[in-house]
Design a protein around this motif. Structure first.
Motif: not given
Lengths: 161, 193
Positions: A33-44
């Motif tokens: 879940i932390i990874g998912i949030l992290f991935g979203i920040v990376f793209v945004k």
């Protein structure tokens, strides 16, 4: 066995798991879940963009420097708070941040990674986010990065360090 | 609500994204006594799949499964952000960068990545060899040799005030500058741009 454990502590240097409690199954989901949030920040924040990396190395935009700089400042403040208040992990363990020792690899390997960073437009984290974003051919880059890691592991004792 | 969605779909400024990325450091420490670092996942994949009796890959990788789940999460996060939170407007790139890259032969500036380069058609060409195979190899070999990447050294390492990490980060940047300003143009010419 004890010797092996000790060796592992020295060798798994970049993101070691200091947790003593064994974690299995569902308790590992929180890291995803932390990874998912992290991935979203990376793209945004568009830091997975090859163009943004080009901007950074050409000194034509402040964006990447702002991202990395403010991330580091946030990290420094957080770690100081953890230390000052002697905060424990949720499993009640003392937080452990392993010390990094100087090696020549930080210079030579760092330089080599920098060359690759400018070509691929990605460090290892963004590679995964780029694939998730639909740039599926980056999977080849990832496989190649894994191969590079393997080759380093194979010859690590013969390289200056 | 609409305003919120509008705001989320815009590209996020550095002062929002940077602190969020920085927060990963204390979150991982607090929820599981874990040190942030992504390139180690590549090593765990090697240890899992082709350890080949190499001491460097002979360790208890099962204990590091959290790291693999973390990067699978990053991949899923990339999918979610691109498919559900995508920026409706054109990608904005510094004019000077666009001019420099145009001079190098890049023609498509519509998305996050140049489709001139990052497409399957290039896979078995000199372009693919340079950008995917060679570039990826340098990333994997270099980060492992350096003992970490931008997350492990630049963010986690400097955050915990470790000078070897500052040194590594300095050389990440030097390598990037050398590639961008000295080697990129001849290499791109070599592969047919």
């Amino acid at each position: 066995m004890i010797v092996e454990e000790k060796k592992n502590k020295v060798e798994v240097c970049d993101a070691p798991n200091s947790q003593q409690n064994v974690e299995k199954g569902l308790s590992l989901v929180k890291y995803m879940i932390i990874g998912i949030l992290f991935g979203i920040v990376f793209v945004k924040a568009e830091i997975i963009s090859w163009f943004r990396i080009q901007e950074m190395f050409r000194l034509q935009s402040f964006h990447m420097y702002g991202v990395i700089g403010s991330a580091i400042i946030t990290g420094i403040i957080s770690i100081q708070i953890i230390k000052r208040f002697n905060l424990k992990s949720i499993a009640g363990e003392t937080i452990n941040i392993p010390k990094k020792e100087f090696r020549k690899g930080q210079i030579i390997g760092g330089f080599i990674f920098g060359l690759g960073w400018a070509i691929t437009g990605a460090c290892p984290g963004p590679l995964f986010a780029q694939i998730g974003s639909g740039f599926l051919v980056v999977f080849v880059t990832l496989i190649s990065a894994i191969a590079g890691t393997w080759v380093y592991g194979k010859f690590s004792d013969k390289l200056p360090n | 609500m609409d305003q919120l969605i509008d705001w989320i779909t815009q590209p996020w400024p550095w002062y929002v994204a940077g602190p969020l990325i920085g927060l990963t450091v204390p979150i991982l420490l607090l929820i599981g006594n874990k040190t942030f670092g992504i390139s180690s996942s590549l090593r765990h994949v090697c240890a899992m799949c082709v350890p080949a009796g190499i001491p460097f890959f002979t360790y208890n990788w099962k204990k590091e499964m959290w790291n693999i789940l973390f990067v699978i999460g990053v991949l899923i996060g990339g999918f979610i952000a691109t498919n559900f939170l995508a920026n409706p407007n054109d990608f904005v790139l510094a004019d000077q960068t666009r001019a420099d890259l145009t001079a190098l032969g890049i023609t498509d500036f519509s998305g996050l990545m140049p489709s001139d380069i990052f497409q399957w058609d290039n896979l078995f060409t000199a372009k693919g060899l340079l950008f995917f195979v060679f570039g990826g190899f340098l990333v994997g070999f270099g980060t492992r040799y350096a003992g970490g990447c931008t997350s492990g050294h630049a963010i986690m390492g400097i955050s915990s005030l470790q000078w070897p990490s500052l040194l590594a980060t300095t050389f990440f940047m030097i390598g990037g500058f050398v590639m961008t300003h000295l080697l990129m143009e001849p290499l791109m010419k070599l592969v047919g741009y």
